[in-house]
Write a protein that holds these residues in place. Structure first.
Motif, mmCIF file in Angstrom:
data_model
loop_
_atom_site.group_PDB
_atom_site.id
_atom_site.type_symbol
_atom_site.label_atom_id
_atom_site.label_comp_id
_atom_site.label_asym_id
_atom_site.label_seq_id
_atom_site.Cartn_x
_atom_site.Cartn_y
_atom_site.Cartn_z
ATOM 1 N N GLY A 149 -23.320 -28.828 52.072
ATOM 2 C CA GLY A 149 -23.657 -29.469 51.267
ATOM 3 C C GLY A 149 -22.592 -30.264 50.434
ATOM 4 O O GLY A 149 -22.936 -31.192 49.495
ATOM 5 N N GLU A 150 -21.479 -30.115 50.943
ATOM 6 C CA GLU A 150 -20.215 -30.702 50.478
ATOM 7 C C GLU A 150 -20.357 -32.257 51.008
ATOM 8 O O GLU A 150 -20.519 -32.567 52.127
ATOM 9 C CB GLU A 150 -18.942 -29.991 50.662
ATOM 10 N N THR A 151 -19.858 -33.017 50.182
ATOM 11 C CA THR A 151 -19.824 -34.690 50.627
ATOM 12 C C THR A 151 -18.403 -34.880 50.316
ATOM 13 O O THR A 151 -17.658 -34.426 49.297
ATOM 14 C CB THR A 151 -20.845 -35.183 49.795
ATOM 15 N N ALA A 152 -18.050 -36.150 50.873
ATOM 16 C CA ALA A 152 -16.567 -36.820 50.997
ATOM 17 C C ALA A 152 -16.900 -38.141 51.149
ATOM 18 O O ALA A 152 -17.450 -38.647 51.791
ATOM 19 C CB ALA A 152 -15.405 -36.208 51.607
ATOM 20 N N ASN A 153 -16.245 -38.942 50.219
ATOM 21 C CA ASN A 153 -16.230 -40.490 50.496
ATOM 22 C C ASN A 153 -14.613 -41.074 50.391
ATOM 23 O O ASN A 153 -13.746 -40.684 49.384
ATOM 24 C CB ASN A 153 -17.089 -41.225 49.358
ATOM 25 N N PHE A 154 -14.286 -41.923 51.305
ATOM 26 C CA PHE A 154 -13.211 -42.593 51.174
ATOM 27 C C PHE A 154 -13.350 -44.108 51.517
ATOM 28 O O PHE A 154 -14.287 -44.358 52.170
ATOM 29 C CB PHE A 154 -12.307 -42.035 52.468
ATOM 30 N N THR A 155 -12.572 -44.641 50.746
ATOM 31 C CA THR A 155 -12.300 -46.084 51.255
ATOM 32 C C THR A 155 -10.676 -46.685 51.473
ATOM 33 O O THR A 155 -9.926 -46.253 51.200
ATOM 34 C CB THR A 155 -12.666 -47.128 49.773
ATOM 35 N N TYR A 156 -11.000 -47.593 52.726
ATOM 36 C CA TYR A 156 -9.709 -47.800 53.248
ATOM 37 C C TYR A 156 -9.870 -49.408 53.398
ATOM 38 O O TYR A 156 -10.819 -50.015 53.347
ATOM 39 C CB TYR A 156 -9.661 -47.223 54.661
ATOM 40 N N GLU A 157 -8.718 -49.977 53.486
ATOM 41 C CA GLU A 157 -8.469 -51.709 53.968
ATOM 42 C C GLU A 157 -8.168 -51.390 55.415
ATOM 43 O O GLU A 157 -7.355 -50.366 55.894
ATOM 44 C CB GLU A 157 -7.429 -52.150 53.091
ATOM 45 N N TYR A 158 -8.755 -52.358 56.091
ATOM 46 C CA TYR A 158 -8.483 -52.355 57.686
ATOM 47 C C TYR A 158 -8.297 -53.633 58.129
ATOM 48 O O TYR A 158 -8.578 -54.733 57.668
ATOM 49 C CB TYR A 158 -9.559 -51.506 58.400
ATOM 50 N N THR A 159 -7.696 -53.782 59.366
ATOM 51 C CA THR A 159 -7.534 -54.895 59.880
ATOM 52 C C THR A 159 -7.899 -54.530 61.646
ATOM 53 O O THR A 159 -7.669 -53.346 61.635
ATOM 54 C CB THR A 159 -6.283 -55.658 59.957
ATOM 55 N N ALA A 160 -8.073 -55.263 62.122
ATOM 56 C CA ALA A 160 -8.426 -55.068 63.728
ATOM 57 C C ALA A 160 -8.229 -56.328 64.636
ATOM 58 O O ALA A 160 -8.229 -57.498 64.392
ATOM 59 C CB ALA A 160 -9.926 -54.654 63.689
ATOM 60 N N THR A 161 -7.724 -55.708 65.928
ATOM 61 C CA THR A 161 -7.775 -56.511 66.897
ATOM 62 C C THR A 161 -8.848 -56.419 67.954
ATOM 63 O O THR A 161 -9.843 -55.481 67.533
ATOM 64 C CB THR A 161 -6.398 -56.488 67.937
ATOM 65 N N LEU A 162 -9.092 -56.882 69.107
ATOM 66 C CA LEU A 162 -10.054 -56.265 69.941
ATOM 67 C C LEU A 162 -9.977 -55.070 70.594
ATOM 68 O O LEU A 162 -10.607 -54.492 71.399
ATOM 69 C CB LEU A 162 -10.233 -57.437 71.115
ATOM 70 N N GLU A 163 -8.741 -54.427 70.393
ATOM 71 C CA GLU A 163 -8.247 -52.935 70.989
ATOM 72 C C GLU A 163 -7.854 -52.021 69.780
ATOM 73 O O GLU A 163 -8.105 -50.652 70.036
ATOM 74 C CB GLU A 163 -6.933 -53.214 71.763
ATOM 75 N N GLU A 164 -7.293 -52.395 68.758
ATOM 76 C CA GLU A 164 -6.958 -51.536 67.620
ATOM 77 C C GLU A 164 -7.367 -51.315 66.433
ATOM 78 O O GLU A 164 -7.537 -52.708 65.840
ATOM 79 C CB GLU A 164 -5.450 -51.345 67.691
ATOM 80 N N THR A 166 -6.326 -50.758 62.466
ATOM 81 C CA THR A 166 -5.381 -50.448 61.478
ATOM 82 C C THR A 166 -5.851 -50.135 60.187
ATOM 83 O O THR A 166 -6.342 -51.085 59.616
ATOM 84 C CB THR A 166 -3.999 -51.532 61.466
ATOM 85 N N LEU A 167 -5.683 -48.821 59.909
ATOM 86 C CA LEU A 167 -6.305 -48.568 58.592
ATOM 87 C C LEU A 167 -5.219 -48.452 57.612
ATOM 88 O O LEU A 167 -3.795 -47.873 57.899
ATOM 89 C CB LEU A 167 -6.769 -46.738 58.596
ATOM 90 N N ILE A 168 -5.415 -48.849 56.267
ATOM 91 C CA ILE A 168 -4.453 -48.806 55.250
ATOM 92 C C ILE A 168 -5.035 -48.231 54.030
ATOM 93 O O ILE A 168 -5.888 -48.457 53.500
ATOM 94 C CB ILE A 168 -4.096 -50.210 54.682
ATOM 95 N N GLU A 169 -4.198 -47.023 53.973
ATOM 96 C CA GLU A 169 -4.885 -45.945 52.741
ATOM 97 C C GLU A 169 -4.399 -46.426 51.637
ATOM 98 O O GLU A 169 -3.494 -47.155 51.479
ATOM 99 C CB GLU A 169 -4.351 -44.512 53.120
ATOM 100 N N PRO A 170 -4.970 -45.830 50.251
ATOM 101 C CA PRO A 170 -4.427 -46.927 49.029
ATOM 102 C C PRO A 170 -3.077 -46.493 48.854
ATOM 103 O O PRO A 170 -2.487 -47.226 48.054
ATOM 104 C CB PRO A 170 -5.597 -45.823 48.200
ATOM 105 N N ASP A 171 -2.454 -45.258 49.260
ATOM 106 C CA ASP A 171 -1.162 -45.038 49.063
ATOM 107 C C ASP A 171 -0.042 -46.022 50.169
ATOM 108 O O ASP A 171 1.038 -45.693 49.865
ATOM 109 C CB ASP A 171 -0.847 -43.422 49.334
ATOM 110 N N GLY A 172 -0.785 -46.685 50.724
ATOM 111 C CA GLY A 172 -0.076 -47.480 51.799
ATOM 112 C C GLY A 172 0.435 -46.885 53.137
ATOM 113 O O GLY A 172 0.633 -47.699 53.915
ATOM 114 N N THR A 173 -0.244 -45.723 53.356
ATOM 115 C CA THR A 173 -0.080 -45.247 54.733
ATOM 116 C C THR A 173 -0.898 -45.544 55.681
ATOM 117 O O THR A 173 -2.002 -46.279 55.441
ATOM 118 C CB THR A 173 -0.702 -43.603 54.670
ATOM 119 N N VAL A 174 -0.354 -46.199 56.755
ATOM 120 C CA VAL A 174 -1.047 -46.800 57.771
ATOM 121 C C VAL A 174 -1.138 -45.914 58.936
ATOM 122 O O VAL A 174 -0.269 -45.250 59.654
ATOM 123 C CB VAL A 174 -0.030 -48.075 58.303
ATOM 124 N N GLU A 175 -2.336 -46.225 59.399
ATOM 125 C CA GLU A 175 -2.874 -45.606 60.791
ATOM 126 C C GLU A 175 -3.525 -46.476 61.563
ATOM 127 O O GLU A 175 -4.372 -47.167 61.347
ATOM 128 C CB GLU A 175 -3.905 -44.064 60.462
#
Length: 201
Positions: A149-164, A166-175
Motif C-alpha cells: 500500500g505504500e507509494t513513492a513518487n520521484f521527478t528527475y530531469e533527463y537527457t538521452a542519446t540513442l543508447e543512454e 542520463t538522470l539528473i536528480e534534484p541535488d545534482g547527482t547524475v546517473e
C-alpha cells in the motif's frame, strides 16, 4: 574594302558554327551530388547541404546554374526529396535527387509511459508496480505502488542519446543508464540492480 569583306564571312562562319553546335546538342548536363545521395538524420539534427556539380559536354562546368527544389523539415519525421537541376545553353535539363530521411530522436522514442512489476530487494515477498513517464520536455516522473500500500513518487530531469539515459536528480547527482528499445514497445533499462524490462502503456 577588301579587309572588310574578308573579315565578315569569317565572323558569319563562326556564328554559324556556334549555332550548329547548339542545334546539334541534345545531351543533358550531368549532375553529380556531393556527399551521400541518401541521408539519414534524427529529428532536430541539422541538415547541412553538401551541394552538387553540373558538367555539360558542350558548355563545360555549369555548376553555378544548379537550382535546388524541395525542402527538409528536420522537426518533422518523414522522407524529403531535394531535386538538383541545371539547364545548358541548348535547353537540355539534367537533374539528380537526394533523399533525406528524418527519424525519431531519443526523446521521441522514450516519450510516454512504461510499466514493470518489481520486487523489493530487501523483502522479496513485496512486489510493486513501477511506472516511468518520459516527457518531451526532458522530465521523468517515477511512480511506485507497492503491494503493502505504500507509494513513492520521484521527478528527475533527463537527457538521452540513442543508447543512454542520463538522470539528473534534484541535488545534482547524475546517473547514466544504458537502454535498448525493442520494436517500440519494450524498454530494457540497465540499472545497478540489473536489467528492467518495461512495457509501453
Amino acid at each position: 574594302m577588301k579587309n572588310i569583306f574578308f573579315i565578315l564571312p569569317v565572323w558569319l562562319c563562326i556564328a554559324c558554327s556556334a549555332d550548329d553546335n547548339q542545334i546539334g546538342d541534345t545531351t543533358a548536363p550531368v549532375i553529380t551530388l556531393l556527399g551521400d545521395a541518401e541521408v539519414i538524420l534524427n529529428r532536430e539534427e541539422i541538415y547541412v547541404e553538401a551541394g552538387a556539380t553540373a558538367i555539360d559536354d558542350v558548355d563545360g562546368d555549369i555548376s553555378d546554374r544548379i537550382q535546388i527544389a524541395g525542402q527538409v523539415l528536420t522537426d518533422n519525421i518523414g522522407i524529403y526529396y531535394l531535386t538538383y537541376s541545371a539547364t545548358d545553353d541548348a535547353g537540355n535539363i539534367g537533374s539528380a535527387t537526394r533523399d533525406i530521411e528524418i527519424k525519431p530522436n531519443s526523446i521521441d522514442l522514450l516519450a510516454g509511459s512504461w510499466f514493470v512489476v518489481i520486487t523489493d530487494s530487501d523483502n522479496p515477498s513485496v512486489t510493486g508496480d513501477l511506472t516511468l513517464t518520459f516527457t518531451s520536455n526532458n522530465d521523468l516522473f517515477v511512480n511506485q505502488i507497492w503491494s503493502t500500500g505504500e507509494t513513492a513518487n520521484f521527478t528527475y530531469e533527463y537527457t538521452a542519446t540513442l543508447e543512454e539515459i542520463t538522470l539528473i536528480e534534484p541535488d545534482g547527482t547524475v546517473e547514466v543508464l544504458p537502454y535498448v528499445i525493442i520494436e517500440n514497445d519494450t524498454l530494457i533499462l540497465t540499472t545497478e540492480d540489473g536489467d528492467l524490462e518495461l512495457t509501453r502503456i
